[in-house]
Design an enzyme around this catalytic site. Structure first.
Site, short mmCIF file in Angstrom:
data_model
loop_
_atom_site.label_atom_id
_atom_site.label_comp_id
_atom_site.label_asym_id
_atom_site.label_seq_id
_atom_site.Cartn_x
_atom_site.Cartn_y
_atom_site.Cartn_z
CE LYS A 42 -3.90 2.16 0.31
NZ LYS A 42 -3.43 2.88 -0.90
CD GLN A 72 3.37 4.71 2.19
OE1 GLN A 72 3.92 5.54 1.49
NE2 GLN A 72 2.30 4.97 2.89
CE LYS A 122 4.19 7.48 5.45
NZ LYS A 122 3.82 8.39 4.35
CE LYS A 131 4.78 7.32 -2.20
NZ LYS A 131 4.07 7.82 -1.02
N GLY A 175 -2.67 8.33 -4.21
CA GLY A 175 -2.01 9.54 -4.68
C GLY A 175 -0.75 9.90 -3.91
CG ASP A 176 3.48 10.96 -2.83
OD1 ASP A 176 3.38 10.73 -1.62
OD2 ASP A 176 4.47 11.58 -3.30
CG ASN A 228 -4.11 16.28 -0.44
OD1 ASN A 228 -3.68 15.59 0.48
ND2 ASN A 228 -5.40 16.38 -0.70
P1 NDP Z 1 0.88 17.90 -4.13
O1 NDP Z 1 1.32 17.52 -5.49
O2 NDP Z 1 -0.56 18.13 -3.87
O3 NDP Z 1 1.66 19.19 -3.63
C1 NDP Z 1 3.06 19.20 -3.55
C2 NDP Z 1 3.50 20.57 -3.07
O4 NDP Z 1 4.90 20.50 -2.77
C3 NDP Z 1 3.34 21.63 -4.12
O5 NDP Z 1 3.11 22.87 -3.48
C4 NDP Z 1 4.69 21.59 -4.83
O6 NDP Z 1 5.02 22.80 -5.48
C5 NDP Z 1 5.62 21.34 -3.67
N1 NDP Z 1 6.81 20.64 -4.19
C6 NDP Z 1 6.82 19.42 -4.78
N2 NDP Z 1 8.06 19.10 -5.17
C7 NDP Z 1 8.83 20.15 -4.85
C8 NDP Z 1 10.19 20.42 -4.98
N3 NDP Z 1 11.04 19.54 -5.58
N4 NDP Z 1 10.65 21.60 -4.49
C9 NDP Z 1 9.80 22.49 -3.90
N5 NDP Z 1 8.49 22.28 -3.73
C10 NDP Z 1 8.01 21.13 -4.20
O7 NDP Z 1 1.45 16.74 -3.18
P2 NDP Z 1 1.03 16.36 -1.69
O8 NDP Z 1 0.59 17.57 -0.95
O9 NDP Z 1 0.15 15.19 -1.77
O10 NDP Z 1 2.42 15.84 -1.10
C11 NDP Z 1 3.31 16.67 -0.37
C12 NDP Z 1 4.23 15.80 0.49
O11 NDP Z 1 3.42 15.02 1.40
C13 NDP Z 1 5.06 14.78 -0.27
O12 NDP Z 1 6.29 14.61 0.39
C14 NDP Z 1 4.25 13.49 -0.16
O13 NDP Z 1 5.06 12.34 -0.29
C15 NDP Z 1 3.74 13.64 1.27
N6 NDP Z 1 2.57 12.85 1.62
C16 NDP Z 1 1.41 12.93 0.89
C17 NDP Z 1 0.31 12.21 1.27
C18 NDP Z 1 -1.00 12.31 0.56
O14 NDP Z 1 -1.96 11.68 1.02
N7 NDP Z 1 -1.13 13.09 -0.49
C19 NDP Z 1 0.37 11.29 2.42
C20 NDP Z 1 1.60 11.34 3.17
C21 NDP Z 1 2.65 12.09 2.74
P3 NDP Z 1 4.96 22.87 -7.09
O15 NDP Z 1 3.50 22.92 -7.42
O16 NDP Z 1 5.70 24.09 -7.45
O17 NDP Z 1 5.62 21.62 -7.60
O1 2IT Z 2 3.07 8.89 1.53
C1 2IT Z 2 1.91 8.44 1.74
O2 2IT Z 2 1.62 7.90 2.79
C2 2IT Z 2 0.90 8.63 0.68
N1 2IT Z 2 1.21 9.23 -0.34
C3 2IT Z 2 -0.48 8.05 0.86
C4 2IT Z 2 -0.50 6.60 0.44
C5 2IT Z 2 -1.86 5.95 0.43
O3 2IT Z 2 -1.88 4.76 0.08
O4 2IT Z 2 -2.88 6.58 0.75
#
Ligand code: NDP
Ligand code: 2IT
Length: 443
Positions: free
Chosen positions: A89, A110, A113, A125, A164-165, A239
């Site tokens: 997952k 992961q 986690k 992943k 998603g991620d 997100n």
């Molecule tokens: P999104 O794509 O929704 O947003 C990512 C954000 O981070 C954007 O504002 C983006 O800016 C910025 N960003 C991405 N890459 C870079 C970079 N190389 N340098 C600077 N800024 C960057 O992703 P999420 O919000 O889903 O994910 C954010 C983090 O949270 C990640 O590390 C992800 O692995 C982690 N995460 C996400 C989960 C989820 O459920 N979505 C769960 C657990 C962890 P820009 O638009 O300019 O690229």
């Molecule tokens: O980093 C993470 O935990 C995620 N991007 C969410 C993974 C998931 O299966 O919901």
């Protein structure tokens, strides 16, 4: 040399070109060392060697055609890391920086986690070096359909359940899901983060950001403090960042900054979340647009968000975005708590600064587990063919985050390292996975 350090040296030799993966493994093994080395059954069963080697790595070609008729080829990845406690997952990341090293570090984290959530999910992943930015909806659909046309044969509701991620939100999950269903002719829980009209769970969209702040709230409460009236700096504006900011506001705190890869915006009166949702979720624009709506806010190009004075920092963008210098600046400005919404956003040197200065620091594998936890709840609801009301899903999320905090805090205390949540999270996550592996034989 001890068992743990021997394994670390071997992993370094075997994976020389994977800096992010080695960073994640090093952080984990160093903090597991005393715990593992005093329990010879782990060495006897080769637990660490197996923990650090994915069960399966899948690499594939993703060809697609852009709006001008030109053919593009991207790399596709799925790393099925560990299935000891449940089906693989973990999310899919679409970003030009994606490499095998990045997908392996994310898969490795992961595993631990998902164990911390207390739910029956293994770790995996995937993703691609495809960049969704600037692509038309049709191009995104062409890419996603091609990606799933190869991925579908490797996943399944009891085998591997992606989500998603970075760069993969509800739009992409919807298209991926439609293509999977079309190929296998089965409506199953093979992806999570689905839209509410076709099997998604309430609160999944908000879960990572909300969960992060629920854990922060519980940690502060147990330290005689609260989020109320605290100034909070949050990096990213995707997100995780948006819903972290929303929950901070709901609990009486003040989020004053957000960023993207171009720069950061500072609003001393508190970020207006509805504006950010309009800019990022609806229009898919840059965070710099914020100043068009709020004239007193200031936009600065480039890095530097961590130099803003705050009580609490929530890095929610990407790996290694918060360096040693940033950490020193935060400490100097009076920041006392850091909870990671992103995966591995703080460099090892930054973490060292936090621990030396007794900052309440919680690593992502514990504090951002709310997203995958609600994904697992989505799988449960799908299996029962029903959908929980909002209150129930949100309450479950809150309970899971509180349990995670108690688990990592108690584990840290048990090994004599009170408030060291790095050690607490790694040992607590490891224990369950290792126990399951010990009982399942050498596989
Ligand atoms: P999104 O794509 O929704 O947003 C990512 C954000 O981070 C954007 O504002 C983006 O800016 C910025 N960003 C991405 N890459 C870079 C970079 N190389 N340098 C600077 N800024 C960057 O992703 P999420 O919000 O889903 O994910 C954010 C983090 O949270 C990640 O590390 C992800 O692995 C982690 N995460 C996400 C989960 C989820 O459920 N979505 C769960 C657990 C962890 P820009 O638009 O300019 O690229
Ligand atoms: O980093 C993470 O935990 C995620 N991007 C969410 C993974 C998931 O299966 O919901």
């Amino acid at each position: 040399m001890s068992y743990t350090m021997n394994v670390l040296e071997k992993v370094k030799k075997q994976n020389p070109n994977e800096p992010e993966f080695l960073q994640a493994v090093t952080e984990t093994l160093v903090s597991l060392k005393p715990y593992v080395d005093s329990r010879p059954e782990y060495e006897k069963a080769g637990i660490l060697e197996r923990l650090c080697e994915p069960e399966r790595v899948i690499l594939f070609r993703v060809p697609w055609v852009d709006d001008s008729g030109k053919v593009h080829v991207n790399k596709g990845y799925r790393v099925q890391f560990n299935s000891a406690i449940g089906p693989y997952k973990g999310g899919l990341r679409f970003h030009p920086s994606v490499s095998l090293s990045i997908i392996k570090f994310l898969g490795f984290e992961q595993v631990l986690k998902n164990s911390l959530t207390g739910l029956p999910i293994g770790g995996g992943k995937g993703g691609s070096d495809f960049d969704p930015k600037g692509k038309s909806d049709r191009e995104v659909m062409a890419f996603c359909q091609s990606f799933m046309t190869e991925l579908y044969r490797h996943i399944g509701e009891d085998t591997d359940v992606p989500a998603g991620d970075i760069g993969v939100g509800e739009r992409e999950i919807g298209i991926l899901y439609g293509q999977y269903k079309r190929i296998v002719n089965s409506f199953s829980s093979v992806l999570t983060g689905k839209g509410l009209s076709y099997g998604g769970s309430l609160v999944r969209c908000e879960a990572t950001g909300y969960g992060l702040v629920y854990l922060l709230d519980e940690m502060l409460r147990q330290h005689g403090n609260s989020i109320e009236d605290k100034t909070v700096v949050i990096s990213g504006s995707g997100n995780v960042a948006i819903y972290a900011a929303e929950k901070v506001r709901q609990l009486g705190g003040k989020p004053v900054a957000l960023s993207d890869s171009n720069g950061f915006v500072y609003d001393p009166e508190g970020i207006d979340i509805s504006i950010v949702k309009e800019i990022k979720e609806k229009n898919r624009c840059r965070i710099s647009e914020y100043t068009k709506y709020r004239k007193h806010a200031v936009y600065t190009e480039g890095r530097g968000i961590w130099s803003i004075k705050c009580d609490i920092a929530l890095p929610c963008a990407t790996q290694n975005e918060l360096t040693e210098e940033d950490a020193k600046e935060l400490v100097k400005n009076g920041c006392f708590a850091v909870c990671e919404g992103a995966n591995m956003p703080s460099t090892p040197e930054a973490i060292h600064v936090f621990l030396q200065n007794k900052i309440l620091y919680v690593p992502g594998k514990a504090s951002n587990a709310g997203g995958v936890a609600v994904s697992a709840l989505e799988m449960s609801q799908n299996a029962m063919r029903l959908a929980w009301p909002l209150e129930k899903a949100d309450q479950k999320l809150k309970e899971i985050m509180t349990n995670i905090y108690n688990n990592i805090a108690n584990t840290a205390k048990e090994v004599g390292q009170e408030d060291n949540f790095v050690v607490g999270a790694n040992i607590a996550g490891f224990k369950k996975v290792a126990d399951a592996m010990l009982r399942q034989g050498i596989v």
